[in-house]
Each structure stands twice: as structure tokens, then as C-alpha cells.
Scaffold this active site. Structure first.
Site, PDB file in Angstrom:
ATOM      1  N   HIS A  32      15.928  25.317  55.052  1.00 17.60           N
ATOM      2  CA  HIS A  32      17.410  25.605  55.692  1.00 17.60           C
ATOM      3  C   HIS A  32      18.183  24.436  55.748  1.00 17.60           C
ATOM      4  O   HIS A  32      19.234  24.123  55.114  1.00 17.60           O
ATOM      5  CB  HIS A  32      17.118  26.013  57.082  1.00 17.60           C
ATOM      6  CG  HIS A  32      18.211  26.206  57.885  1.00 17.60           C
ATOM      7  ND1 HIS A  32      18.880  27.617  58.119  1.00 17.60           N
ATOM      8  CD2 HIS A  32      19.226  25.596  58.439  1.00 17.60           C
ATOM      9  CE1 HIS A  32      20.028  27.403  58.966  1.00 17.60           C
ATOM     10  NE2 HIS A  32      20.328  26.208  58.995  1.00 17.60           N
ATOM     11  N   GLU A  33      17.257  23.172  56.210  1.00 18.76           N
ATOM     12  CA  GLU A  33      18.253  22.028  56.310  1.00 18.76           C
ATOM     13  C   GLU A  33      18.483  21.372  54.787  1.00 18.76           C
ATOM     14  O   GLU A  33      19.469  20.852  54.493  1.00 18.76           O
ATOM     15  CB  GLU A  33      17.450  21.038  57.094  1.00 18.76           C
ATOM     16  CG  GLU A  33      17.705  21.207  58.520  1.00 18.76           C
ATOM     17  CD  GLU A  33      18.558  21.848  59.168  1.00 18.76           C
ATOM     18  OE1 GLU A  33      19.572  21.368  58.831  1.00 18.76           O
ATOM     19  OE2 GLU A  33      18.497  22.754  60.156  1.00 18.76           O
TER      20      GLU A  33
ATOM     21  N   HIS B 266      21.551  22.949  53.300  1.00 17.84           N
ATOM     22  CA  HIS B 266      23.066  22.194  53.758  1.00 17.84           C
ATOM     23  C   HIS B 266      23.161  20.945  52.833  1.00 17.84           C
ATOM     24  O   HIS B 266      24.543  20.794  52.639  1.00 17.84           O
ATOM     25  CB  HIS B 266      22.826  21.728  55.094  1.00 17.84           C
ATOM     26  CG  HIS B 266      22.709  22.863  56.231  1.00 17.84           C
ATOM     27  ND1 HIS B 266      24.114  23.674  56.168  1.00 17.84           N
ATOM     28  CD2 HIS B 266      22.186  23.348  57.213  1.00 17.84           C
ATOM     29  CE1 HIS B 266      23.829  24.617  57.335  1.00 17.84           C
ATOM     30  NE2 HIS B 266      22.591  24.432  57.751  1.00 17.84           N
TER      31      HIS B 266
END
Length: 170
Positions: free
Chosen positions: A78-79, A82
């Protein structure tokens, strides 16, 4: 507050997942994005944060220790997504269509915006306040602002000022 110690085997599992997903993204995007720095200093209820300019990921050590495999499977990609979105598309909405595409089409994972981990162990202390109609809980920051006379908070329902203490039903 003393920092949580992350066992080496868990740090290695996090790095392995990060490197696997980065390699997968680099192949699919035909790029050679570098490995981001990884730090275990995220605090509060956030599982992780991506720091775009410094190209780093900060992970919450408490939530990692409490939710090891799910954390590795979900939060690390998820990170990373980004960071990849920022490099690939520039400045866009944090969980917008580009991030969703990166998660689903490039990394092959469901695009979930928030984690579902229990947060009791990382939740901040709250202070009881009351109004004319109900009980409220103020964060440490808001409580301190009230104590210092910097802020006054009102109930959104009845409009009266919040006062320290437990609500008493009449």
C-alpha cells in the site's frame, strides 16, 4: 515511550515483500525505480506512511508486531504504491484512480484505503467531557488546549460548551 524492537526475521520478511513488489512494479512499468528507505517509526493509529520527497516508507512497529503477516501483505505494498504513483504520475489524489490502478493492475492486490487492525494498543488517551446531552471524549491535544484556555469546544448536537467530567443522566 520506548521504541518497539522488531525482530530481524520480521524486518527481513518486510524487506522481502518490499523488494518483490518493487521488482514486479519495475517490470510491469518498464522502469527502474530505486528501493525506498524503510523506517519503523510511524506512531498513532496509522499503519504506515509514504514520504514522497524523501522516498521512504515509515511503518508502525506496534501494529506490525501485532499483525505480522497481514501487515506485510497489505501495508507494505500500500505504501509502496503511493511512492510509485508519485514517481510515475506526479502529484495526484492519495487514493485516487492512479493509486487504485497501481494497487490492482500493477501490484495485483486489492486497493484498500484503510487497515482493519485492532488499534486499542496504539490509541491515544482520551479525557471525558460532558455537555447538556451526552458524553464526549477529547484527545490529549484538545484537552490540553482547554486546560491552557486556548480553545473551547461545543457539542454539535446541543451547542453547549464541553466541560470536563462524566455525563450524568437526570
Amino acid at each position: 515511550m520506548k521504541p518497539e524492537r522488531i525482530p530481524i526475521c520480521l524486518q527481513q520478511a518486510v524487506m522481502l515483500r518490499l523488494r518483490e513488489k518493487l521488482q514486479q512494479a519495475n517490470l510491469r512499468l518498464e522502469r527502474n525505480y530505486p528501493e525506498p528507505a524503510l523506517h519503523y517509526r510511524q506512531r498513532g493509529t496509522a499503519a504506515g506512511t509514504a514520504w514522497l520527497q524523501s522516498w521512504e516508507i515509515r511503518l508502525n512497529p506496534v501494529l506490525l508486531l501485532e499483525n505480522q503477516q497481514a501487515f506485510i501483505d497489505e501495508v507494505v505494498p500500500h505504501e509502496l504504491a503511493h511512492l510509485l504513483v508519485w514517481k510515475h504520475f506526479g502529484r495526484v489524489a492519495p487514493h485516487g484512480k492512479e493509486w487504485k490502478w497501481m494497487m490492482e493492475s500493477v501490484l495485483g492486490l486489492p486497493a484498500r484505503r484503510t487497515h482493519q487492525f485492532a488499534i486499542a494498543s496504539v490509541r491515544s488517551r482520551t479525557f471525558p467531557y460532558r455537555c447538556g446531552c451526552q458524553q464526549h471524549q477529547l484527545s490529549v491535544r484538545r484537552h490540553n488546549r482547554v486546560v491552557r484556555g486556548e480553545s473551547e469546544y461545543r457539542c454539535l448536537h446541543c451547542g453547549t460548551s464541553l466541560r470536563p467530567g462524566e455525563f450524568q443522566k437526570s
